[in-house]
Design a protein around this motif. Structure first.
Motif, PDB file in Angstrom:
ATOM      1  N   ASP A  26      11.562   1.773  -4.594  1.00 50.41           N
ATOM      2  CA  ASP A  26      10.118   0.922  -5.083  1.00 50.41           C
ATOM      3  C   ASP A  26       9.447   2.668  -5.387  1.00 50.41           C
ATOM      4  O   ASP A  26       8.536   1.514  -6.079  1.00 50.41           O
ATOM      5  N   LEU A  27       9.480   3.378  -4.689  1.00 50.90           N
ATOM      6  CA  LEU A  27       8.534   4.727  -4.829  1.00 50.90           C
ATOM      7  C   LEU A  27       8.727   4.905  -6.474  1.00 50.90           C
ATOM      8  O   LEU A  27       7.823   5.439  -7.017  1.00 50.90           O
TER       9      LEU A  27
ATOM     10  N   SER B  10       7.705   3.018  -9.150  1.00 51.55           N
ATOM     11  CA  SER B  10       5.696   2.708  -9.259  1.00 51.55           C
ATOM     12  C   SER B  10       5.856   4.303 -10.757  1.00 51.55           C
ATOM     13  O   SER B  10       4.607   4.257 -11.072  1.00 51.55           O
TER      14      SER B  10
ATOM     15  N   PHE C 210       5.809   8.835  -7.731  1.00 56.33           N
ATOM     16  CA  PHE C 210       6.682   9.306  -7.024  1.00 56.33           C
ATOM     17  C   PHE C 210       8.267   9.944  -7.228  1.00 56.33           C
ATOM     18  O   PHE C 210       9.051   9.088  -8.515  1.00 56.33           O
TER      19      PHE C 210
ATOM     20  N   ASP D 112       5.263   0.669   0.922  1.00 54.78           N
ATOM     21  CA  ASP D 112       3.614   0.671   0.313  1.00 54.78           C
ATOM     22  C   ASP D 112       2.897   1.188   1.912  1.00 54.78           C
ATOM     23  O   ASP D 112       1.905   1.856   1.388  1.00 54.78           O
TER      24      ASP D 112
ATOM     25  N   TYR E 170       3.303   5.010  -0.008  1.00 52.29           N
ATOM     26  CA  TYR E 170       2.952   4.244  -1.178  1.00 52.29           C
ATOM     27  C   TYR E 170       0.811   5.233  -0.360  1.00 52.29           C
ATOM     28  O   TYR E 170       0.265   5.616  -1.164  1.00 52.29           O
ATOM     29  N   GLU E 171       0.894   3.966  -0.084  1.00 50.24           N
ATOM     30  CA  GLU E 171      -0.899   4.119   0.559  1.00 50.24           C
ATOM     31  C   GLU E 171      -1.277   5.066   1.084  1.00 50.24           C
ATOM     32  O   GLU E 171      -2.639   6.125   1.065  1.00 50.24           O
TER      33      GLU E 171
ATOM     34  N   THR F 168      -1.536   8.523  -1.818  1.00 50.55           N
ATOM     35  CA  THR F 168      -2.318   8.066  -2.700  1.00 50.55           C
ATOM     36  C   THR F 168      -3.664   7.131  -2.420  1.00 50.55           C
ATOM     37  O   THR F 168      -4.370   7.638  -3.749  1.00 50.55           O
TER      38      THR F 168
ATOM     39  N   GLY G  21      -0.573  -0.534  -1.675  1.00 48.13           N
ATOM     40  CA  GLY G  21       1.007  -0.384  -2.199  1.00 48.13           C
ATOM     41  C   GLY G  21       1.260  -1.680  -2.744  1.00 48.13           C
ATOM     42  O   GLY G  21       0.368  -2.919  -2.417  1.00 48.13           O
TER      43      GLY G  21
END
Length: 427
Positions: free
Chosen positions: A57-58, A61, A64, A145, A148-149, A152, A156
């Protein structure tokens, strides 16, 4: 059902803090953040599966860069213990994820993670989740998620689903089924049997419900479908042709274009409670593809009233209809960003199809992707990524691209796939 609980900070969190690692996603050129994601301990292969989904997932995006596990120096035996931060700094892991998976006495899966800032020597966040076996992939997306949050500052978009049209069979006898999958292409499920043509599925912004068009009666009709229960409801039996229904932000209305006997296509909104219909445009041209702004106050749509299809905006009551696009080519399928700052669109010019974005006043147009026969952008719920479909090698496939235009990803599907629509974050 998934239950989440925060994990307390370890002793490392009491150390004097330097600036915690963070990723500024609003810069023009973002270098992917090096991050080490260890296999989660326990749970046999399940731990490695969950950490693998988090890593994928990361990485997708574009923000990452997961470090190859062969470079790891420290072998994490206890994910709750403070890591040897020097071992992770040596391989330039600016962030580190550790975790574990276990089975509870009641049969539920318990998964936990910790996110570490290796250079500050601190735990940044940590949570544990309890879920049944059917939701273990969702737990991985939720963890991604959260990471990510935290890094960043933005929500997410990994714990989401995409509804789309699955296409199989010969090109001249294509079978089209309504289908749904996780945003990474996993867990595909069919929502229709393919006996009738289905088109333009769209998610409700606040429920796991979709609207779509079906030709099962020979004429296009608009339906509502509850994804979890399978309950289906006819929105209305409109004379003439119906195109591209979409929900209002509160989920209480559907907006669409209707082609009447006079040959004109205009935009109408229907209240789903009263079933009353309001006409918003009254043009002798073709007005179609309406999309609400996230606050519900405005609508963007396409019209050829100026000679060729361009993008227009108006109030949600049809007032103040104003052209906002002035570029060369033909514009279609405008969709307002969930953040309210941009409008995505398809543009056809010089024999090419382009996916782009512009500001809500039409300024700042940027093309993110160019190709043969590509269209139908849909936004991730955080407004950072678009998904669309592109014809190649005999049929359409799904593609995603971020707002930089540099991170384009193919979305795996077993068959051809078109007309994606991204869900809100799951609850």
């Amino acid at each position: 059902m998934i239950i989440a609980m925060a994990l307390g900070m370890t002793a490392a969190a009491t150390l004097p803090a330097r600036a915690l690692v963070e990723l500024n996603v609003n810069k023009g050129n973002v270098e992917p953040l090096p991050i080490a994601i260890t296999d989660f301990q326990g749970g046999d292969a399940l731990g490695a599966e969950i950490s693998g989904i988090v890593s994928a997932d990361l990485k997708r995006s574009g923000l990452f860069a997961p470090i190859d596990k062969s470079a790891f120096i420290e072998k994490i035996a206890n994910p709750d213990a403070t890591p040897r931060f020097e071992d992770w700094k040596v391989i330039n892991a600016q962030a580190l994820v550790t975790g574990s998976v276990s089975k509870e006495a009641d049969g539920r899966v318990r998964a936990q993670y910790r996110l570490w800032d290796t250079f500050a020597g601190q735990q940044m966040s940590g949570e544990q989740f309890f879920a049944n076996d059917a939701n273990t992939r969702r737990v991985a997306h939720i963890i991604a998620d959260a990471i990510y949050e935290r890094l960043t500052g933005e929500k997410g978009y990994f714990d989401t689903r995409v509804v789309f049209i699955d296409e199989s069979g010969a090109k001249n006898a294509r079978k089209k089924r309504l289908a749904i999958m996780d945003q990474d292409g996993a867990n595909v499920r069919y929502l229709s049997d393919g006996r009738s043509i289905v088109l333009t599925p769209r998610f409700s912004p606040n429920r796991q419900e979709i609207t779509y068009m079906s030709y099962e009666s020979g004429q296009p009709k608009v339906y509502l479908l509850q994804i979890e229960t399978g309950q289906r409801e006819l929105v209305g039996d409109f004379p003439g042709m119906t195109f591209a229904p979409r929900f209002s932000p509160d989920g209480q209305k559907v907006i669409m274009s209707l082609l009447r006997d006079d040959g004109n296509s205009n935009i109408f909104a229907m209240d789903l409670r009263s079933r009353s219909t309001t006409r918003l445009t009254n043009s002798t041209a073709i007005d179609t593809s309406p999309s609400y702004s996230p606050d519900g106050s405005k609508v963007v749509f396409t019209s050829d009233r100026g000679g060729r299809a361009q993008i227009y905006a108006m109030g949600a009551d049809g007032s103040g209809q104003t052209r906002i696009s002035f570029g060369d080519g033909v514009y279609s399928t405008p969709v307002w960003s969930p953040r309210g700052d941009l409008i995505a669109f398809t543009k056809q010019t010089a024999g090419e199809f382009q996916i782009g974005v512009m500001r809500v006043d039409g300024s700042g147009e940027r093309i993110l992707s160019t190709g043969f026969q590509q269209e139908g952008p849909t936004w991730a719920p955080n407004g950072r990524v678009l998904m669309f479909f592109r014809d190649s090698a005999g049929g359409p496939k799904l593609v995603s691209v971020d707002l930089t235009g540099r991170n384009e990803q193919s979305i795996p599907t077993a068959n051809f796939a078109s007309d994606p629509a991204w869900s809100p974050l799951l609850e």
